[in-house]
Design a protein around this motif. Sequence first.
Motif, PDB file in Angstrom:
ATOM      1  N   ARG A 187       0.781   5.728  -0.567  1.00  0.00           N
ATOM      2  CA  ARG A 187      -0.090   6.891  -0.529  1.00  0.00           C
ATOM      3  C   ARG A 187       0.632   8.098  -1.117  1.00  0.00           C
ATOM      4  NH1 ARG A 187      -0.413   7.890   6.041  1.00  0.00           N
ATOM      5  NH2 ARG A 187       1.722   8.706   6.335  1.00  0.00           N
ATOM      6  N   VAL A 193       3.403   2.851   2.530  1.00  0.00           N
ATOM      7  CA  VAL A 193       2.731   2.789   3.820  1.00  0.00           C
ATOM      8  C   VAL A 193       3.016   1.445   4.491  1.00  0.00           C
ATOM      9  CG1 VAL A 193       0.516   2.825   5.001  1.00  0.00           C
ATOM     10  CG2 VAL A 193       0.921   4.354   3.050  1.00  0.00           C
ATOM     11  N   TYR A 200       6.400  -1.755   7.617  1.00  0.00           N
ATOM     12  CA  TYR A 200       5.599  -0.545   7.794  1.00  0.00           C
ATOM     13  C   TYR A 200       6.490   0.693   7.791  1.00  0.00           C
ATOM     14  CZ  TYR A 200       1.909  -3.696   9.323  1.00  0.00           C
ATOM     15  OH  TYR A 200       0.969  -4.693   9.383  1.00  0.00           O
ATOM     16  N   TRP A 246       0.859  -1.178   0.000  1.00  0.00           N
ATOM     17  CA  TRP A 246       0.000   0.000   0.000  1.00  0.00           C
ATOM     18  C   TRP A 246       0.900   1.233   0.000  1.00  0.00           C
ATOM     19  CZ3 TRP A 246      -5.132   0.245  -0.739  1.00  0.00           C
ATOM     20  CH2 TRP A 246      -5.885  -0.898  -0.503  1.00  0.00           C
ATOM     21  N   ASP A 257      -2.542  11.757   7.556  1.00  0.00           N
ATOM     22  CA  ASP A 257      -2.750  10.528   6.798  1.00  0.00           C
ATOM     23  C   ASP A 257      -3.597  10.773   5.541  1.00  0.00           C
ATOM     24  OD1 ASP A 257      -3.138   8.836   9.928  1.00  0.00           O
ATOM     25  OD2 ASP A 257      -1.380   8.778   8.607  1.00  0.00           O
ATOM     26  N   VAL A 293       3.393   5.061  10.384  1.00  0.00           N
ATOM     27  CA  VAL A 293       2.136   4.336  10.602  1.00  0.00           C
ATOM     28  C   VAL A 293       2.299   3.138  11.526  1.00  0.00           C
ATOM     29  CG1 VAL A 293       1.360   5.057   8.311  1.00  0.00           C
ATOM     30  CG2 VAL A 293       2.337   2.766   8.620  1.00  0.00           C
ATOM     31  N   MET A 323      -6.603   0.836   9.197  1.00  0.00           N
ATOM     32  CA  MET A 323      -6.010   2.097   9.642  1.00  0.00           C
ATOM     33  C   MET A 323      -6.756   2.595  10.872  1.00  0.00           C
ATOM     34  SD  MET A 323      -5.404   3.960   5.942  1.00  0.00           S
ATOM     35  CE  MET A 323      -7.150   4.218   5.658  1.00  0.00           C
ATOM     36  N   TYR A 342      -4.649   6.622  -1.603  1.00  0.00           N
ATOM     37  CA  TYR A 342      -3.971   5.375  -1.267  1.00  0.00           C
ATOM     38  C   TYR A 342      -4.063   4.420  -2.457  1.00  0.00           C
ATOM     39  CZ  TYR A 342      -3.403   6.707   3.587  1.00  0.00           C
ATOM     40  OH  TYR A 342      -3.011   7.342   4.746  1.00  0.00           O
TER      41      TYR A 342
END
Length: 125
Positions: free
Chosen positions: A37, A47, A59, A35, A89, A63, A82, A93
């Motif tokens: 963003r 992310v 990670y 993922w 944030d 996050v 999330m 995404y």
Amino acid sequence: VQLQASGGGLVQAGGSLRLSCAASGRTVSRYAMGWFRQAPGKERELVAAISSGGSSTYYADSVKGRFTISRDNAKRMVYLQMNSLKPEDTAVYYCAADYRLAQIPHRRANEYEHWGQGTLVTVSS
């Protein structure tokens, strides 16, 4: 493989959202997934990432402890839970997939060959 991200929306700071990424193709379980963003005016950033079997994850520091990446290979789905969302944030995404060295989470955007369309997450203060 084709990817379809969903689950974005507007949420207040401190709230939660779960993003989903539906992957097509019979061999999705062989792909490392991630993922990313991208906020307005900023570069795309990782992310979270997960290996093909789901045993290894990575990670971003920003996050850690708040987001969780997971996958269900039988359903060809990857998720991003999330929690404790913050205004910073807010971003579009994207989910991504790559077949190469898939047993290792991929940390850089240029390591991913396949990308889905984005889903917008907006966190209000």
